[in-house]
Design a protein around this motif. Sequence first.
Motif, PDB file in Angstrom:
ATOM      1  N   GLN A 109       8.993  -6.643 -12.428  1.00  7.58           N
ATOM      2  CA  GLN A 109       7.795  -6.106 -12.985  1.00  7.58           C
ATOM      3  C   GLN A 109       6.602  -5.598 -12.263  1.00  7.58           C
ATOM      4  O   GLN A 109       5.867  -6.043 -11.133  1.00  7.58           O
ATOM      5  CB  GLN A 109       7.190  -7.593 -13.623  1.00  7.58           C
ATOM      6  N   TRP A 110       6.736  -4.100 -12.366  1.00  6.45           N
ATOM      7  CA  TRP A 110       5.930  -3.126 -11.558  1.00  6.45           C
ATOM      8  C   TRP A 110       4.432  -2.833 -12.063  1.00  6.45           C
ATOM      9  O   TRP A 110       4.777  -2.156 -13.075  1.00  6.45           O
ATOM     10  CB  TRP A 110       6.823  -2.165 -10.892  1.00  6.45           C
ATOM     11  N   THR A 111       3.443  -2.735 -11.315  1.00  2.81           N
ATOM     12  CA  THR A 111       2.274  -2.294 -11.736  1.00  2.81           C
ATOM     13  C   THR A 111       1.880  -1.347 -10.854  1.00  2.81           C
ATOM     14  O   THR A 111       1.431  -1.819  -9.568  1.00  2.81           O
ATOM     15  CB  THR A 111       1.313  -3.489 -12.060  1.00  2.81           C
ATOM     16  N   PRO A 112       1.998  -0.166 -11.004  1.00  2.00           N
ATOM     17  CA  PRO A 112       1.430   1.023  -9.946  1.00  2.00           C
ATOM     18  C   PRO A 112      -0.058   1.262 -10.217  1.00  2.00           C
ATOM     19  O   PRO A 112      -0.551   1.344 -11.294  1.00  2.00           O
ATOM     20  CB  PRO A 112       2.270   2.227 -10.490  1.00  2.00           C
ATOM     21  N   PHE A 113      -0.784   1.509  -8.828  1.00  5.31           N
ATOM     22  CA  PHE A 113      -2.163   1.809  -8.896  1.00  5.31           C
ATOM     23  C   PHE A 113      -2.255   3.177  -8.340  1.00  5.31           C
ATOM     24  O   PHE A 113      -1.566   3.349  -7.386  1.00  5.31           O
ATOM     25  CB  PHE A 113      -2.975   0.864  -7.983  1.00  5.31           C
ATOM     26  N   LYS A 114      -2.987   3.831  -8.837  1.00  4.01           N
ATOM     27  CA  LYS A 114      -3.183   5.194  -8.299  1.00  4.01           C
ATOM     28  C   LYS A 114      -4.022   5.281  -6.875  1.00  4.01           C
ATOM     29  O   LYS A 114      -5.098   4.418  -6.758  1.00  4.01           O
ATOM     30  CB  LYS A 114      -3.953   6.096  -9.101  1.00  4.01           C
ATOM     31  N   SER A 115      -3.587   5.921  -6.040  1.00  3.02           N
ATOM     32  CA  SER A 115      -4.419   5.746  -4.595  1.00  3.02           C
ATOM     33  C   SER A 115      -5.628   6.714  -4.587  1.00  3.02           C
ATOM     34  O   SER A 115      -5.445   7.867  -5.123  1.00  3.02           O
ATOM     35  CB  SER A 115      -3.396   6.338  -3.674  1.00  3.02           C
TER      36      SER A 115
ATOM     37  N   PHE B 299       3.053  -4.657  -7.101  1.00  8.47           N
ATOM     38  CA  PHE B 299       1.910  -3.853  -7.081  1.00  8.47           C
ATOM     39  C   PHE B 299       1.982  -3.052  -5.971  1.00  8.47           C
ATOM     40  O   PHE B 299       2.258  -3.095  -4.775  1.00  8.47           O
ATOM     41  CB  PHE B 299       0.569  -4.498  -7.132  1.00  8.47           C
ATOM     42  N   SER B 300       1.813  -1.671  -6.284  1.00 15.54           N
ATOM     43  CA  SER B 300       1.707  -0.531  -5.322  1.00 15.54           C
ATOM     44  C   SER B 300       0.861   0.434  -5.454  1.00 15.54           C
ATOM     45  O   SER B 300       0.305   0.542  -6.479  1.00 15.54           O
ATOM     46  CB  SER B 300       3.350  -0.204  -5.124  1.00 15.54           C
TER      47      SER B 300
ATOM     48  N   TYR C  88       0.758  -1.102  -0.219  1.00 17.72           N
ATOM     49  CA  TYR C  88      -0.089  -0.097  -0.019  1.00 17.72           C
ATOM     50  C   TYR C  88       0.888   1.244  -0.199  1.00 17.72           C
ATOM     51  O   TYR C  88       0.523   2.299  -0.563  1.00 17.72           O
ATOM     52  CB  TYR C  88      -1.086  -0.007   1.343  1.00 17.72           C
ATOM     53  N   THR C  89       2.189   1.068   0.289  1.00 21.61           N
ATOM     54  CA  THR C  89       3.008   2.056   0.400  1.00 21.61           C
ATOM     55  C   THR C  89       3.513   2.102  -1.120  1.00 21.61           C
ATOM     56  O   THR C  89       4.030   1.348  -1.694  1.00 21.61           O
ATOM     57  CB  THR C  89       4.325   2.003   1.473  1.00 21.61           C
ATOM     58  N   GLY C  90       3.742   3.528  -1.686  1.00 22.80           N
ATOM     59  CA  GLY C  90       4.091   3.660  -2.933  1.00 22.80           C
ATOM     60  C   GLY C  90       5.716   3.697  -3.245  1.00 22.80           C
ATOM     61  O   GLY C  90       6.417   4.004  -2.335  1.00 22.80           O
ATOM     62  N   MET C  91       6.037   3.363  -4.492  1.00 18.43           N
ATOM     63  CA  MET C  91       7.434   3.368  -4.641  1.00 18.43           C
ATOM     64  C   MET C  91       8.060   4.852  -4.844  1.00 18.43           C
ATOM     65  O   MET C  91       9.089   4.922  -4.943  1.00 18.43           O
ATOM     66  CB  MET C  91       7.668   2.281  -5.999  1.00 18.43           C
TER      67      MET C  91
END
Length: 386
Positions: A60-66, A39-40, A11-14
């Motif tokens: 392999q990173w998939t970011p999600f918008k908070s 996933f973050s 849940y913490t962003g990169m």
Amino acid sequence: MSEYRLLYLSYTGMTESLGQSQVLSYQKRIAKNNSVHLFSFERRSVTNQLKNEIDDKGIQWTPFKSANNKFLRCLTLVYFALFSLFYIKKNKIDIIHCRSFFMALVGLFCSIFTNVRFVYDIRGFWVHELVENNRLKNKYIKKILLHLQGYLLKKADQIVTLTESSVPYLEMFSKSKILGKVTVIPTCVDLERFNVDLENCRSRIKISYVGNTQERYQFDKVLYVMDSLKKLNKNIELEIVTQDINAATEALTNNNYDPQDFKVFSLDFSEMPKYLHSVTAAVFFMNETLTTKAMAPTKFGEFLACGVYPIVNDNGSDVPRIVRENHVGFVIDPIKIDIEQLYENILSSQTNEIKNRSFNVAKKYFDVEVGSRRLNQIYESFKAEY
């Protein structure tokens, strides 16, 4: 060929310092020999530079918008859980590592419908922290969350906790025998970035406070100690490094301290190693509560690695125990403090021998290489099952 396929949920962003130091620092090492998917949730804009940096680490990173409000967060979490489930099936994920309570709910959901092994990385006693900070007043929601917390601990295949002090409470929360699946991995430090600079002679005494100024910390007592040291020696530099600049300056005003005596500013994570080389001692006092027994502040390991002597209180956590057992700082009572003795101790701490001892303690407890190996041992323990 990859040994295992890991999906890490954070849940913490990169884009945040914490994500870079406490997620990427570990997973880039894991990714050297395994397939790591991340996933973050991101509160800040994701740059192409950051995407490329993470990709270069083999992740392999998939970011999600908070989301900004509670309703959208709930919808996002439902979507996130379903997305994670299909992703696991499509990519034949072996292990799901869930950092914090809500990510663990997703991990539990996915483990019900797949054969994925579920690692719960608790990061503290979140539900109890809500109660302590008066952010959870509804007794029915509290009861539900406490039940879920215990159920997650019971159902997880492996549990990661930050402190030795937190371990006895985990069985109490879960009401089951779970200690055999608990591993303690504190918030570790990349010692290639944070280390002692023996050639840098600190010509002036600089006392620093680093980090959040609210809730978990007794910031008013920190200000009292810093101001008392300044009264002994007007040449001491007092600095507060925080993202909560408004809160810090408001606290100075409310406690009738002269803002001219304190320099308040923020730094990026990349700037911290160089900054700490200029610091003599760092003060932080944690609350004396149940939840702080599960806390391992990242800054503590960074201070030790850079030879900065920590000044802490005895709140029953791992921090004062490590300071006392290894003679690498000062454990004080902020109310009954002998400020002159503390000042003398700070002056006597500025030797290369003590700085080296401090670094070696950081290496013993907080080396990210050691933390990564412990994580890998957890992941490796599942190999016979997939």
